[in-house]
Enzyme design. Structure first.
Site, PDB file in Angstrom:
ATOM      1  N   LYS A 119     -22.466 -34.114  -8.709  1.00  0.00           N
ATOM      2  CA  LYS A 119     -21.317 -33.348  -8.222  1.00  0.00           C
ATOM      3  C   LYS A 119     -21.352 -31.880  -8.649  1.00  0.00           C
ATOM      4  O   LYS A 119     -20.341 -31.179  -8.590  1.00  0.00           O
ATOM      5  CB  LYS A 119     -19.970 -33.967  -8.654  1.00  0.00           C
ATOM      6  CG  LYS A 119     -19.783 -35.435  -8.345  1.00  0.00           C
ATOM      7  CD  LYS A 119     -20.228 -35.834  -6.971  1.00  0.00           C
ATOM      8  CE  LYS A 119     -19.381 -35.287  -5.853  1.00  0.00           C
ATOM      9  NZ  LYS A 119     -19.902 -35.718  -4.521  1.00  0.00           N
ATOM     10  N   SER A 149     -14.186 -34.367  -9.372  1.00  0.00           N
ATOM     11  CA  SER A 149     -14.990 -34.537  -8.156  1.00  0.00           C
ATOM     12  C   SER A 149     -15.651 -35.916  -8.138  1.00  0.00           C
ATOM     13  O   SER A 149     -15.674 -36.603  -7.106  1.00  0.00           O
ATOM     14  CB  SER A 149     -16.059 -33.436  -8.100  1.00  0.00           C
ATOM     15  OG  SER A 149     -16.944 -33.647  -7.045  1.00  0.00           O
TER      16      SER A 149
END
Ligand SMILES: Nc1ncnc2c1ncn2[C@@H]1O[C@H](COP(=O)(O)OS(=O)(=O)O)[C@@H](OP(=O)(O)O)[C@H]1O
EC number: 2.8.2.-
Length: 457
Positions: free
Chosen positions: A208, A297
């Site tokens: 991420k 995220s």
């Protein structure tokens, strides 16, 4: 575009440790240790019960090839042989878990904007979501990773993306991993001849962080060819052997660089030694991002696959009342970059690792790509003229190649809106990460400015 601040003096590394740098690192480590000790004393560490566990030296049981491990750079940040995980014997010393108390019993800060400042959000498509660490089942010994001098539990299939949104729409010079066996995708500009080689450069993390954006941008370069999907060779598929790995790679011509990206390598204990034994001059690229936002995220990705999972706020704590951060949760653990990096520096000099700012990759993609191309010894071919900011997407996208009308923004799995996270939880996480971030800046010689928390509101 904002410029990087003047870089601090080069940090001591596994390969270069000048006396002033060593002194600086010693001072910083000492101050972290004192902080750590204070937190430990203040806290009821008996409630943590983070156990010690026997640790294999990095790469034990591996094929030969690694150099003798360098002394750890974080000798006093953590006690040796710390393992974060459930149901293990009590420790004689408090561990990394004590750092989770950094924000303990603090009054909440003034409210801040909810969730993720960047509003980048993540969208799913990341195939590992349903295998992520939400269910914290005990792991087999092989699923442990050693970080610095501690053991951390690793998700059995810690993964980032299946890149499903990319499959079948490849322009440029990619292949789809093992599937197409080197056949270029539609719209390819590179003929399908040459020979398959093992990669000379790897994007090893972080999950991420912006690894897909980086790979897609660098593969625009005519001297780079890359695999479209994540081979996961050095973590999941190692037993398949180097010939399998080579066969996954696209064909390259003389002078072209072969690349792949698998973000879970960065947190895989065995990866540094394995990569070193493949080729000790392999160039490594790590895209890093504010660990708090990265965690959100990561969570967002899993949530997209499993909407029934508990809230981020629940998962982030072992005990929210006591403010004990659950550092055994992979979404949190991956962001302790200093500890993971320590593992890599046992095998690779710092000069062989490039750290790309995930934040700057969004606001100044061409600037970050210049660094990447320099690092790879490539001519600066990928420049401003290759990017435009797509307002709908909210991210930079690659301009259409002349021979294709294919969209060049990343798919829906990149840039999903993050859920709102309790500001107090974000504050506590920032405090948890701060000493690790500082250590990471010292180790890399780069200030990623995550402490200027404006960027994480
Ligand atoms: N150009 C562009 N377009 C879209 N997204 C971009 C871009 N550059 C960086 N990012 C950020 O990349 C984040 C996903 O990181 P990764 O590609 O490393 O994810 S993964 O580990 O492969 O799943 C993704 O995280 P989320 O916003 O949380 O989805 C984005 O913030």
């Amino acid at each position: 575009m904002a410029q990087w601040p003047a870089p601090p003096p080069p940090p001591p590394t596994a390969s270069s440790k000048g006396p002033p740098a060593r002194k600086l690192l010693f001072m910083c480590t000492l101050s972290l240790s004192v902080t750590y000790l204070c937190y430990s004393l203040m806290s009821c560490y008996s409630s943590l019960q983070f156990p010690l566990a026997l640790q294999e030296p990095p790469g034990a049981g591996e094929p030969s090839g690694g150099p003798p491990p360098s002394p750890p750079l974080l000798p006093s940040l953590l006690p040796p042989r710390v393992q974060l995980g459930p149901s293990r014997p009590p420790p004689p010393l408090p561990s990394l878990g004590a750092l989770a108390n950094a924000s303990r019993r603090e009054p909440p800060d003034s409210p801040q904007a909810p969730g993720d400042h960047w509003g980048l959000g993540s969208s799913g498509g990341e195939g590992a979501a349903n295998r992520d660490a939400w269910i914290r089942t005990p792991l087999a010994p092989t699923e442990m990773i050693t970080v610095q001098s501690g053991l951390f539990e690793r998700d059995p299939h810690e993964s980032s993306t299946t890149d499903e949104e990319l499959t079948g729409r490849r322009g440029g010079n990619s292949t789809s991993g093992g599937g197409e066996k080197g056949a270029p995708g539609p719209g390819t500009t590179t003929p399908d001849y040459g020979e398959k080689k093992l990669p000379q450069a790897l994007i090893i993390g972080v999950k991420k962080g912006g690894t897909r954006a980086l790979l897609e941008a660098i593969r625009v370069h005519p001297d780079v060819r890359a695999v479209g999907v994540e081979p996961h060779f050095f973590d999941r598929n190692y037993e398949k052997g180097l010939e399998w790995y080579r066969n996954v790679m696209p064909k390259t011509l003389e002078g072209q660089i072969t690349m792949e990206k698998t973000p879970s390598y960065f947190v895989t204990n065995e990866a540094p030694k394995r990569i070193h034994s493949m080729a000790k001059d392999t160039k490594l690229i790590v895209v890093v991002r504010n660990p708090v936002t990265r965690a959100i995220s990561d969570y967002t990705q899993t949530l997209s696959k499993k909407p029934e999972i508990p809230t981020f706020e629940v998962l982030a704590f072992k005990n929210r009342t006591l403010g004990l951060i659950d550092a055994s949760w992979s979404a949190i653990r991956i962001g302790i970059y200093a500890l993971h990096l320590e593992n890599w520096l046992q095998y690779f000099p710092l000069s062989q690792i490039l750290f790309v700012s995930g934040e700057r990759l969004i606001v100044d993609p061409a600037g970050e790509m210049a660094k990447v191309q320099d690092f790879l010894g490539l001519k600066r071919v990928v420049t401003e003229k290759h990017f435009y900011f797509n307002k709908t997407k909210g991210f930079p996208c690659l301009k259409k190649p002349e021979d294709s009308s294919a969209p060049r923004c990343l798919g829906k799995s990149k840039g999903r809106t993050h859920p709102r996270i309790d500001p107090d939880v974000i504050h506590r996480l920032r405090k948890f990460y701060r000493p690790f971030n500082v250590m990471f800046y010292q180790m890399t010689g780069q200030d990623f400015q995550w402490e200027q928390e404006e960027s994480d509101k």
